[in-house]
Design an enzyme around this catalytic site. Structure first.
Site, PDB file in Angstrom:
ATOM      1  N   ASP A 237     -34.764  24.624  29.771  1.00 53.85           N
ATOM      2  CA  ASP A 237     -34.129  24.769  28.453  1.00 53.85           C
ATOM      3  C   ASP A 237     -33.032  25.814  28.471  1.00 53.85           C
ATOM      4  O   ASP A 237     -32.145  25.815  27.605  1.00 53.85           O
ATOM      5  CB  ASP A 237     -35.171  25.128  27.399  1.00 53.85           C
ATOM      6  CG  ASP A 237     -35.941  23.882  27.033  1.00 53.85           C
ATOM      7  OD1 ASP A 237     -36.836  23.506  27.805  1.00 53.85           O
ATOM      8  OD2 ASP A 237     -35.593  23.249  26.014  1.00 53.85           O
ATOM      9  N   ASN A 246     -38.491  27.309  30.287  1.00 56.91           N
ATOM     10  CA  ASN A 246     -38.843  25.887  30.190  1.00 56.91           C
ATOM     11  C   ASN A 246     -40.195  25.753  29.488  1.00 56.91           C
ATOM     12  O   ASN A 246     -40.821  26.761  29.135  1.00 56.91           O
ATOM     13  CB  ASN A 246     -38.875  25.244  31.586  1.00 56.91           C
ATOM     14  CG  ASN A 246     -38.965  23.736  31.513  1.00 56.91           C
ATOM     15  OD1 ASN A 246     -38.238  23.101  30.739  1.00 56.91           O
ATOM     16  ND2 ASN A 246     -39.868  23.130  32.264  1.00 56.91           N
TER      17      ASN A 246
HETATM   18  O1  MRU Z   1     -40.143  21.101  23.274  1.00 52.08           O
HETATM   19  P1  MRU Z   1     -39.331  20.097  24.040  1.00 52.08           P
HETATM   20  O2  MRU Z   1     -40.011  18.795  24.204  1.00 52.08           O
HETATM   21  O3  MRU Z   1     -37.925  19.977  23.503  1.00 52.08           O
HETATM   22  O4  MRU Z   1     -39.218  20.764  25.474  1.00 52.08           O
HETATM   23  C1  MRU Z   1     -38.549  20.086  26.495  1.00 52.08           C
HETATM   24  C2  MRU Z   1     -38.625  20.774  27.796  1.00 52.08           C
HETATM   25  O5  MRU Z   1     -39.172  21.853  27.922  1.00 52.08           O
HETATM   26  C3  MRU Z   1     -37.916  20.138  28.931  1.00 52.08           C
HETATM   27  O6  MRU Z   1     -38.543  20.446  30.135  1.00 52.08           O
HETATM   28  C4  MRU Z   1     -36.487  20.704  28.992  1.00 52.08           C
HETATM   29  O7  MRU Z   1     -35.871  20.602  27.751  1.00 52.08           O
HETATM   30  C5  MRU Z   1     -35.677  20.047  30.013  1.00 52.08           C
HETATM   31  S1  MRU Z   1     -35.151  18.490  29.461  1.00 52.08           S
HETATM   32  C6  MRU Z   1     -34.167  17.746  30.577  1.00 52.08           C
END
Ligand code: MRU
Length: 341
Positions: A237, A246
């Protein structure tokens, strides 16, 4: 699935997959207003760092498209208001802030009539979507080179088509390696509490006929120690020179990988990198207690229990073997020494 678009600009509105309905139903929503877009991001109708970045850019494109502003100044004021709301939709993924800033900066510099500026804003958002798709495919090519026939690859959360515009980040190397004829065993962690691994990653991979085994989060160390997993690939993220933010659980996976000599890779486009960032610039999202005390609508915890529910965690880059980006495979040392994105 790898051909689908999670978020798409279609004739003046945005069409997106409603991820809250998966894996039961693959349905699409039409978003016509930036406020609805901010709501869709907060409610995780669209989620995953690159996907929410593009969704926010398209939110600004919706604001521009519907604007009746007669002057550039008025249009910029309206865009600023929309940007403020979109920035509050989720706090952690860098892509969201990067995308909003990119559209605003482009609009600021744009010249011509307000109609022309609006068209340029829409084009910028659409270009960003296309750039994310091509970044995902490049990540796939670079990452596939790191995978060997027979590898067991573990991934966490969902970093596939659904988290990007198409094809994915962590899932991209897996897809490309399999297209290139390599045989892989893929392990997906269920990813409590929102279950993105169980609901979304398994859905995507099964749709693409890629064999996948679902494990509970707590089984990850066991499968590594038993030699069932030879590589871990996760998305991100936010990446700085010192750490990777992440989905919560990533740090424990990186520690288990280190303890078992399993290379731990992070796959992400440059829209996720905030090299100037430090710990104080990151807000780790804390979500509702219900996500932990309940599974779906069923309560599983004793009433009255206190809950701490961080959605993300922080992994030091020393635990990362390499970053798989659209520009190539980058070591943590190179990242630390770099000056720009
Ligand atoms: O809470 P989310 O579902 O938005 O979290 C997503 C993640 O943590 C993913 O691993 C990250 O965004 C990478 S997406 C290519």
């Amino acid at each position: 699935m790898s051909e689908l678009r999670t978020v798409k600009w279609v004739n003046g509105h945005v069409r997106m997959i409603d991820q809250t309905k998966l894996p039961d139903k693959l349905t699409y929503l039409t978003i016509r207003d930036y406020r609805k877009m901010a709501g869709a991001i907060s409610d995780m109708v669209v989620r995953g760092a690159p996907a929410i970045g593009v969704a926010a850019a398209m939110g600004l494109a919706l604001a521009a498209n519907r604007s009746r502003a007669r002057t550039k100044e008025q249009l910029m004021r309206e865009l600023g208001k929309a940007a403020e709301l979109l920035r509050e939709s989720r706090p952690t993924a860098w892509n969201l802030f990067w995308a909003i800033d990119r559209v605003l900066q482009m609009a600021e510099k744009a010249s011509g009539t307000t109609a022309e500026v609006k068209r340029q804003i829409v084009k910028e958002a659409c270009d960003m979507a296309e750039e994310e798709v091509s970044a995902s495919h490049r990540i796939g090519e670079f990452g596939a080179g790191l995978l060997t026939d027979g590898d067991g690859v573990l991934t966490h959360c969902n970093a596939g088509t659904l988290a990007t515009v198409s094809y994915g980040t962590a899932l991209a190397p897996i897809r490309t390696a399999i297209r290139n004829g390599k045989k892989l065993r893929v392990f997906a962690t269920e990813t409590r509490p929102r279950l993105q691994g169980a609901k979304l990653t398994t859905f995507e991979l099964i749709k693409d006929r890629i064999p996948v085994t679902l494990i509970v989060d707590g089984a990850a160390g066991y499968v590594m120690r038993n030699g069932m997993v030879s590589k871990v690939i996760v998305g991100a993220d936010r990446i700085t020179k010192e750490f990777v933010v992440n989905k919560v659980g990533t740090y424990m996976l990186a520690l288990a990988a280190q303890a078992n000599n399993v290379p731990f890779y992070v796959a992400a486009p440059f829209s996720t990198f905030h090299l100037e960032g430090d710990q104080s610039s990151v807000k780790i999202e804390e979500r509702d207690a219900d996500e932990v005390t309940h599974i779906g609508s069923k309560r599983i915890a004793a009433r009255g229990v206190k809950v701490f529910n961080p959605a993300f965690d922080v992994t030091p880059i020393d635990l990362v073997k390499a970053f798989i980006t659209e520009k190539g495979v980058v070591s943590p040392e190179t990242l630390r020494a770099s000056t720009t994105t």
